[in-house]
Design a protein around this motif. Structure first.
Motif, short mmCIF file in Angstrom:
data_model
loop_
_atom_site.label_atom_id
_atom_site.label_comp_id
_atom_site.label_asym_id
_atom_site.label_seq_id
_atom_site.Cartn_x
_atom_site.Cartn_y
_atom_site.Cartn_z
N UNK A 190 0.83 -1.21 0.00
CA UNK A 190 0.00 0.00 0.00
C UNK A 190 0.87 1.25 0.00
N UNK A 191 2.01 1.21 0.67
CA UNK A 191 2.92 2.36 0.67
C UNK A 191 3.45 2.61 -0.73
N UNK A 192 3.57 1.54 -1.53
CA UNK A 192 4.04 1.68 -2.91
C UNK A 192 2.89 2.03 -3.86
N UNK A 193 1.68 2.13 -3.30
CA UNK A 193 0.48 2.49 -4.07
C UNK A 193 0.22 1.49 -5.19
N UNK A 194 0.32 0.20 -4.83
CA UNK A 194 0.03 -0.87 -5.78
C UNK A 194 -1.16 -1.67 -5.28
N UNK A 195 -2.02 -2.09 -6.20
CA UNK A 195 -3.09 -3.01 -5.85
C UNK A 195 -2.52 -4.42 -5.78
N UNK A 196 -3.28 -5.33 -5.23
CA UNK A 196 -2.83 -6.73 -5.18
C UNK A 196 -2.60 -7.26 -6.60
N UNK A 197 -3.49 -6.92 -7.51
CA UNK A 197 -3.35 -7.38 -8.89
C UNK A 197 -2.10 -6.80 -9.54
N UNK A 198 -1.82 -5.53 -9.28
CA UNK A 198 -0.64 -4.89 -9.87
C UNK A 198 0.65 -5.51 -9.34
#
Length: 282
Positions: free
Chosen positions: A26-34
């Motif tokens: 989340x800190x990297x601003x990524x979704x689980x899919x990403x």
């Protein structure tokens, strides 16, 4: 609104891994899919690991470290996670095994765990486990990493000849397992010997045992029964185990002759066999 399962990072190494994976993703601003796309897995698997429903592999941890630039954090943590998947009664022994300077073992039934191939270990574990075999296999493979250290323990392994003949899994699995044993021929830190049938009665007909020696701590003897394992540092027991191991080792074939026997069994018992209607091709 989707309910997100909250983990207590203090509950277990697996929970801590999942908690930190979610936090850093989340800190990297990524979704689980990403994130899944970057580390070559599904977003669903990311979600299962983040909620401690699935145990991560070492390969997964290394890929996540690369993707999230976490400087080996998950690669270091995954070792604790995988060790936690070992049976609770076995974990104290695994911790001592990892600290040992010398390991002497006689195995009457199966290949010593540190020398098992992944598929051999899987076939063994599938015979007695009701839970998820994948996690147990991964934990056993993680345990073998002590042989890859810069200063690994000296492992002296005596296998009863019965171990070579007992088919575990399939002929192909056994062939690759015996070939794996042969791969240790030129390693300084591992010596494999075979106690041949012709040795007859010997000092450890009662069964398998491991003897651990340390640079500073007292020596330990480890044995297993049907239910659990047992460790002791009792001096009399350690001395008796050392005497029995010395006797078994003296009755075993030399490492060179042992390798020749392993190679012969591998070819004669587990080699590729021609069918009755097949013809050999020159």
């Amino acid at each position: 609104m989707v309910h997100v399962r909250e983990l207590d990072p203090n509950a277990s190494p697996l929970d801590y891994f999942g908690y930190e994976l979610r936090r850093k993703r989340e800190a990297a601003e990524l979704t689980q899919k990403e994130l899944g796309g970057v580390v070559f897995c599904t977003g669903s698997l990311i979600g299962q690991i983040e909620t401690a429903m699935k145990v991560p592999t070492r390969e997964f941890a290394e890929r996540v470290d690369a993707a999230l630039m976490t400087d080996g954090f998950f690669s270091r943590l995954v070792g604790l996670v995988l060790k936690s998947q070992l049976p609770s009664w076995f974990q104290p022994y695994a911790e001592m095994e990892a600290k040992a300077a010398y390991i002497s073992t006689y195995q009457a039934q199966v290949v010593y765990g540190l020398l098992q191939t992944e598929e051999y270990a899987r076939a063994l574990l599938e015979t007695g486990l009701k839970g998820n075999v994948d996690e147990s296999v991964a934990a056993r493979m993680e345990r073998q990493r002590i042989l890859e250290r810069e200063q690994p323990p000296l492992a002296l392994v005596v296998l009863d000849e019965a171990v070579l003949h007992r088919p575990i899994g399939s002929p192909e699995i056994m062939r690759r397992q015996l070939d794996h044993l042969l791969s240790f021929r030129n390693q300084r830190w591992v010596r494999v010997q075979v106690l041949p049938f012709e040795a007859g009665e010997h000092a450890s007909l009662a069964g398998s045992f491991n003897l651990l020696r340390f640079e500073k701590n007292p020596d330990l003897v480890y044995t297993e029964d049907l239910i659990a394992g047992h460790m002791t540092a009792n001096p009399e027991t350690v001395r008796e185990a050392a005497l029995r191991y010395a006797s078994v080792q003296a009755s075993a074939l030399s490492p060179r002759d042992s390798a020749a026997l392993i190679a012969r069994v591998m070819e004669e018992r587990y080699g590729e066999q021609l069918g009755p209607d097949a013809c050999a091709v020159a």
